[in-house]
Write an enzyme that holds these catalytic residues in place. Structure first.
Site, mmCIF file in Angstrom:
data_model
loop_
_atom_site.group_PDB
_atom_site.id
_atom_site.type_symbol
_atom_site.label_atom_id
_atom_site.label_comp_id
_atom_site.label_asym_id
_atom_site.label_seq_id
_atom_site.Cartn_x
_atom_site.Cartn_y
_atom_site.Cartn_z
ATOM 1 N N ASP A 62 1.215 5.508 -4.268
ATOM 2 C CA ASP A 62 1.115 4.658 -5.363
ATOM 3 C C ASP A 62 -0.157 5.086 -6.453
ATOM 4 O O ASP A 62 -1.153 5.802 -5.799
ATOM 5 C CB ASP A 62 0.908 3.106 -5.020
ATOM 6 C CG ASP A 62 0.094 3.065 -3.936
ATOM 7 O OD1 ASP A 62 -1.114 3.655 -3.808
ATOM 8 O OD2 ASP A 62 0.291 1.903 -3.047
ATOM 9 N N ASN A 128 -0.777 -9.558 2.749
ATOM 10 C CA ASN A 128 0.479 -10.407 2.618
ATOM 11 C C ASN A 128 1.743 -9.486 3.304
ATOM 12 O O ASN A 128 3.014 -9.894 2.812
ATOM 13 C CB ASN A 128 0.863 -10.728 1.256
ATOM 14 C CG ASN A 128 0.836 -9.578 0.380
ATOM 15 O OD1 ASN A 128 0.781 -8.300 0.799
ATOM 16 N ND2 ASN A 128 1.081 -9.630 -1.093
ATOM 17 N N HIS A 130 2.413 -6.393 2.613
ATOM 18 C CA HIS A 130 2.908 -5.134 1.544
ATOM 19 C C HIS A 130 2.666 -3.931 2.072
ATOM 20 O O HIS A 130 1.632 -3.710 2.884
ATOM 21 C CB HIS A 130 2.319 -5.357 0.115
ATOM 22 C CG HIS A 130 0.998 -4.923 -0.194
ATOM 23 N ND1 HIS A 130 0.217 -5.744 -0.956
ATOM 24 C CD2 HIS A 130 0.366 -4.017 0.314
ATOM 25 C CE1 HIS A 130 -1.100 -5.107 -0.976
ATOM 26 N NE2 HIS A 130 -0.956 -4.127 -0.240
ATOM 27 N N GLU A 135 5.323 -5.515 -3.085
ATOM 28 C CA GLU A 135 4.775 -6.979 -2.944
ATOM 29 C C GLU A 135 5.872 -7.799 -1.994
ATOM 30 O O GLU A 135 7.216 -7.526 -2.145
ATOM 31 C CB GLU A 135 4.385 -7.659 -3.898
ATOM 32 C CG GLU A 135 3.076 -6.950 -4.668
ATOM 33 C CD GLU A 135 1.879 -7.200 -4.020
ATOM 34 O OE1 GLU A 135 1.551 -7.474 -2.741
ATOM 35 O OE2 GLU A 135 0.903 -7.106 -4.685
#
Length: 234
Positions: A62, A128, A130, A135
Site C-alpha cells: 500500500d 481492527n 485490517h 479496512e
C-alpha cells in the site's frame, strides 16, 4: 494456519528472517512487503544478512494517497530507509500515491500483481483486523482499491506525523483477493494492543468485518506473534 509464539519483536524478526531465507533458497523471486513498526526487526535482520535480492522483485501492499515518494511519511521513503538502501531488488513496485486517477492507478497496480505472482507475502495486522489497508467490510475477493481509512487506523498512524490532522485519509491498497494469491503469507504482530485482533483472526469465524480472518482459508499462512499479542488465544 501455523502460529509461532515468540518472546518479543526482536525474536520474531529472527524467525521471520529464517522464513525469508528458506523461501529464497527454494527459489522465490517475488516478495510482497509491508510497512509500519511491525516488520522493522525483520527488515533489520535482512539488512544485516548476506541474503541477495538483486535478482528479485518486491511488491508493496500500500501507499498513502497524496504523498510523494520523497515525503518522509510515504511508504516509498520507509522502504528505502528500512530495506532498499542496503538490500536493493531488481525492481520494487509501490502504488503511486500522487496519481489522482484512482481507477487508472488501481488497474495499473492489479496488473503488476497479476503479472508477478507473489511467492512470500509479509503482513502486519491493524487493531481492527485490517491487512494492508483493507479496512473492516472489505471484500475477501477484492483487488487493489482506494480506501478511506477508518478513524482508528488514522489514530494508530498518527504517531508517525506531527499531528493527527496530517495523516492522509485515503490509501491505495492491494486487495484481499490479491493477498490471498500469494503462495505463502507471513503475518507478524507484537504487543498487547494486537491481542484482540489476533484472537479474532485465528479463532473467530472468517468474516469481512475482520479482514485478516480470511487467512484461515489460505493453504500456507504463518503467523508470528509475541506473548503479549498471543495472550487471548486459547
Amino acid at each position: 494456519m501455523k502460529v509461532i509464539i515468540v518472546k518479543n519483536a526482536a525474536e520474531g524478526g529472527k524467525k521471520a528472517f529464517e522464513i525469508f531465507k528458506e523461501k529464497l533458497d527454494e527459489g522465490a523471486t517475488v516478495f510482497g512487503l509491508a510497512t509500519g513498526g511491525t516488520p522493522e526487526t525483520t527488515y533489520q535482520e535482512l539488512c544485516d544478512s548476506d541474503l541477495d535480492f538483486s535478482n528479485c522483485i518486491s511488491i508493496n501492499l500500500d501507499e498513502y494517497v497524496g504523498l510523494s515518494a520523497d515525503n518522509p511519511q510515504s511508504y516509498h521513503y520507509y522502504m528505502k530507509k528500512h530495506l532498499f538502501e542496503k538490500k536493493p531488488f531488481a525492481h520494487s513496485y509501490l502504488p503511486d500515491g500522487q496519481n489522482d486517477d484512482a481507477k487508472v492507478e488501481c488497474e495499473r497496480y492489479s496488473k503488476i500483481i497479476a503479472e508477478n505472482p507473489v511467492d512470500l507475502q509479509l503482513l502486519g495486522i491493524g487493531r481492527n483486523g485490517h491487512i494492508g489497508f483493507n479496512e473492516p467490510g472489505s471484500a475477501f475477493d477484492g483487488k487493489t482499491q482506494k480506501i478511506r481509512l477508518t478513524e482508528s487506523t488514522i489514530a494508530a498512524n498518527a504517531r508517525y506525523f506531527e499531528n493527527e490532522n496530517d495523516v492522509p485519509k485515503y490509501a491505495y491498497s492491494m486487495g484481499i483477493g490479491e493477498i490471498m494469491q500469494a503462495k505463502t503469507v507471513l503475518l507478524e504482530a507484537y504487543g498487547k494492543d494486537k491481542a484482540d485482533a489476533i484472537k479474532k483472526m485465528v479463532e473467530g469465524e472468517p468474516t469481512e468485518e475482520v479482514p485478516a480472518s480470511v487467512l484461515q482459508n489460505h493453504d500456507d499462512a504463518i503467523v508470528i506473534v509475541d506473548e503479549d499479542a498471543a495472550r487471548l488465544l486459547r
